[in-house]
Design an enzyme around this catalytic site. Structure first.
Site, PDB file in Angstrom:
ATOM      1  N   SER A  23       0.829  -1.205   0.000  1.00  0.00           N
ATOM      2  CA  SER A  23       0.000   0.000   0.000  1.00  0.00           C
ATOM      3  C   SER A  23       0.864   1.255   0.000  1.00  0.00           C
ATOM      4  O   SER A  23       1.982   1.257   0.527  1.00  0.00           O
ATOM      5  CB  SER A  23      -0.890  -0.015   1.247  1.00  0.00           C
ATOM      6  N   TYR A  43      -2.368  -0.859  10.911  1.00  0.00           N
ATOM      7  CA  TYR A  43      -2.563  -1.371   9.544  1.00  0.00           C
ATOM      8  C   TYR A  43      -1.377  -0.992   8.657  1.00  0.00           C
ATOM      9  O   TYR A  43      -0.788  -1.848   7.986  1.00  0.00           O
ATOM     10  CB  TYR A  43      -3.862  -0.826   8.936  1.00  0.00           C
ATOM     11  N   LYS A 103       1.840  -3.353   6.718  1.00  0.00           N
ATOM     12  CA  LYS A 103       2.293  -3.336   5.325  1.00  0.00           C
ATOM     13  C   LYS A 103       3.806  -3.106   5.264  1.00  0.00           C
ATOM     14  O   LYS A 103       4.514  -3.749   4.481  1.00  0.00           O
ATOM     15  CB  LYS A 103       1.544  -2.267   4.524  1.00  0.00           C
TER      16      LYS A 103
END
Length: 338
Positions: free
Chosen positions: A125, A150, A154
């Site tokens: 991302s 989150y 990544k």
């Protein structure tokens, strides 16, 4: 050639399964259906004319992951989407996110490391860049301290893959850092199905447009941008799905220069929140009910990709405009509400 797609019933995963099957790959989907539905299989089958293999499995169960790879020993590549993905929820439930996003990745890489040759595509991302120092964002931009668990998963995921590739020459991997996926398949057989309140702008727009939501909140109009609202790179989900197939084919053909590579996947064009709203109004012919509210903590001002590397090295380029993608999202919204 058999390809495993984890999270293959999800938004991006299902579109990627379609594109893989269109290219003649045999696909096995693994999904625990925590944020998706088995009914998506029907949509995939209607579009591609072929039903993919499906195993309902929670990848957090290490022994079941191991049993799966024993059953499917002929898997040549993995595209790994399965992960929790809501920024706000990750702040509230960090341990869930670390278990679900990191533990599952480790278990899959452990199994791939046992194979003579394996190809791995990771769903990363643009959140790894945070608020980048300059636009557009290249792959050489520094990775900033994550704003959420989150985002951190990544970053950590990329580091784990890179470290594994250093000591596992049989494993080749590509991390695709994508920007803001949107839209649905042109057939309107599959699309974005957010559970509860949408986390992304576009489904919130379409749900407001169809009357599910009273109004859309625009968080801030005092950012240092042309119209004062945040800028993002909105990429059509079918374009994004095709990028995964191109990346996988690069690894399977041995065309990768290193056994771990990173590519930005976006349109290369930034669009503001108000531009996205105006795009919806244009393609739907409806006036959207929205209001300007205070800024939201954690929102960055601007993020859009420099796609030169993906265009030239990967040989992939986005084809669809914001209006194209928005129209598909609106057609999908109308269909699922009917």
């Amino acid at each position: 050639m058999k390809i495993l797609v984890t999270g293959g019933l999800g938004f991006i995963g299902s579109h990627t399964v379609v594109e893989l099957q269109n290219k003649g790959f045999e696909v096995v989907i693994v999904d625990n259906c925590s944020n998706s539905s088995e009914s998506v299989l029907d949509g995939i089958t209607k579009i591609s004319g072929k039903k993919p293999l499906f195993e309902k499995l929670d990848l957090r169960e290490k022994e079941k992951v191991s049993s799966f790879f024993k059953k499917y020993q002929d898997i040549a590549g993995v595209i790994h989407f399965a992960a929790s993905k809501a920024v706000g929820e990750s702040v509230e439930k960090p341990l869930l996110y670390y278990e679900n996003n990191i533990g599952t990745l480790v278990y899959i890489l452990q199994e791939l490391s046992k194979k003579q040759k394996a190809s791995f595509i990771f769903s990363s991302s643009c959140t790894v860049y945070g608020q980048a120092d300059k636009m557009p964002i290249t792959e050489d931009a520094p990775v900033k301290v994550a704003e959420s668990p989150y985002g951190n998963t990544k970053q950590m995921g990329e580091e784990i893959i890179a470290d594994t590739c250093k000591v596992t020459p049989e494993l080749s991997a590509i991390a695709l850092r994508y920007f803001n996926p949107m839209g649905s398949h042109p057939s309107a057989e599959i699309g974005e199905l957010p559970i509860g309140v949408p986390q992304n702008l576009v489904p919130f727009i379409t749900q407001t447009g169809i009357g599910m939501r009273k109004e859309l909140s625009v968080f801030g109009d005092d950012y240092p941008t042309p119209d004062g609202t945040c800028i993002r790179d909105y990429i059509y989900v079918v374009d994004l799905a095709k990028a995964h197939v191109v990346a996988l084919e690069r690894l399977l053909a041995g065309k990768n220069k290193e056994n771990y590579e990173v590519f930005n996947v976006g349109t290369g064009k930034g669009s503001s929140v108000l531009e996205a709203i105006h795009s919806f109004e244009k393609v739907s012919g409806k006036k959207l009910n929205y209001k300007i509210v205070d800024r939201r903590p954690g929102d960055i001002t601007s993020a859009y990709a420099d796609t030169t590397k993906a265009n030239t090295v990967l040989g992939w380029k986005s084809e669809y405009t914001l209006d194209d993608a928005m129209k598909s999202a609106w057609v999908w919204e109308q269909k699922i509400r009917d």
